[in-house]
Scaffold this motif. Structure first.
Motif, mmCIF file in Angstrom:
data_model
loop_
_atom_site.group_PDB
_atom_site.id
_atom_site.type_symbol
_atom_site.label_atom_id
_atom_site.label_comp_id
_atom_site.label_asym_id
_atom_site.label_seq_id
_atom_site.Cartn_x
_atom_site.Cartn_y
_atom_site.Cartn_z
ATOM 1 N N ASP A 196 64.847 107.676 119.002
ATOM 2 C CA ASP A 196 65.205 109.044 120.012
ATOM 3 C C ASP A 196 66.249 109.775 119.525
ATOM 4 O O ASP A 196 67.373 109.441 119.143
ATOM 5 C CB ASP A 196 65.183 108.664 121.584
ATOM 6 N N ASP A 197 65.931 110.985 119.699
ATOM 7 C CA ASP A 197 67.099 111.989 119.885
ATOM 8 C C ASP A 197 67.692 112.582 118.273
ATOM 9 O O ASP A 197 68.381 113.433 118.259
ATOM 10 C CB ASP A 197 68.416 111.640 120.369
ATOM 11 N N HIS A 256 60.879 115.824 120.656
ATOM 12 C CA HIS A 256 61.567 115.383 121.913
ATOM 13 C C HIS A 256 62.059 116.510 122.661
ATOM 14 O O HIS A 256 63.024 116.734 123.541
ATOM 15 C CB HIS A 256 62.632 114.575 121.412
ATOM 16 N N HIS A 273 66.028 118.658 125.092
ATOM 17 C CA HIS A 273 66.119 117.413 125.708
ATOM 18 C C HIS A 273 66.082 117.448 127.437
ATOM 19 O O HIS A 273 66.919 117.106 127.929
ATOM 20 C CB HIS A 273 67.542 116.645 125.344
HETATM 21 ZN ZN LIG Z 1 66.173 111.350 124.534
#
Ligand SMILES: [Zn+2]
Length: 247
Positions: free
Chosen positions: A69-70, A135, A139
């Protein structure tokens, strides 16, 4: 066959004990051991794009999913060489508005800032055979957005990433795992092929492809715990107990 989709965030030395969010760091040496262990056991780690036919039951084999993630720079720095050496692929879910930036959304939680991949790094991630997923733009917690803003965050992030890379972006991940049925529909309507959440469990053909569960690997996950998460039915028993199990 139920399939584990591993969820990682940062691959780097974790901050001191009791630091906020410390569990989301996995040290590079530990990550390397986990990948090599799966490789020795005959498993192949795959991006969501490559894993989906196995989840749908169209292909069979010893495979597992690898997601990050990210879009952290430390994944590029430490995880990518390890994956490449083993012939594994992975999906990284990028926050479109923070390419070359940092995890500013973690700041209110007191989580240590860390660099995210630059555009050049994201392109090299993609060119190396790994997958770029979305994503959202910023965010955001989709449950706290108006439907119009949620739709923009889902659809525009796809468009922007596709413009940057020149290929379709088909994997999505809900920030904080936060979503409801309307968001899953928005993700499908935007043209994505799959989306992952943070609920624990192995993925199976009967799962909603826009709400696939994952297995979070934490900084404190040792070798035995890692194997138990990946290879046993433990997670499915947990799902059954929660009434989430659909055979
Ligand atoms: Zn995230």
């Amino acid at each position: 066959m139920p399939i584990p989709i591993l969820m990682y965030h940062q691959i780097d030395e974790p901050p001191p004990r009791r630091s906020p969010g410390r569990g989301l760091w996995v040290p590079p040496a530990r990550f390397g051991r986990q990948m090599r262990l799966m490789h020795r056991l005959g498993y192949r780690g795959l991006s969501m794009r490559e894993l989906m036919p196995y989840i749908r039951g169209e292909r069979s084999g010893k495979v597992f999913g690898i997601t990050f993630d990210d879009g952290f720079h430390n994944v590029y720095q430490y995880a990518m060489p390890e994956l490449d050496a083993l012939g594994f692929t992975a999906t990284n879910y990028f926050v479109c508005g923070q390419i070359s930036g940092s995890n500013v959304w973690d700041r209110p939680l007191g989580i240590r800032p860390a660099a995210l991949m630059s555009l050049a790094e994201m392109r090299r991630w993609h060119e190396g055979g790994h997958e770029v997923g979305s994503h959202t733009l910023d965010h955001v917690d989709l449950l706290r957005m108006t439907p119009a803003e949620a739709r923009r965050q889902i659809a525009h992030s796809k468009d922007e990433l596709e413009q940057l890379l020149g290929v379709p972006v088909t994997a999505f991940c809900y920030p904080y795992g936060s979503q409801d049925a309307s968001h899953r529909m928005m993700v499908r309507d935007a043209g994505y092929a799959n989306a992952t959440i943070t609920a624990r469990g192995l993925a199976r053909a009967s799962d909603d492809p826009f709400g696939l569960p994952r297995i979070c690997v934490y900084c404190g996950t040792g070798t035995l715990g890692f194997l138990r998460k990946c290879l046993t039915a433990h997670e499915d028993r947990w799902r059954q107990a929660q009434g989430l199990f659909r055979p």
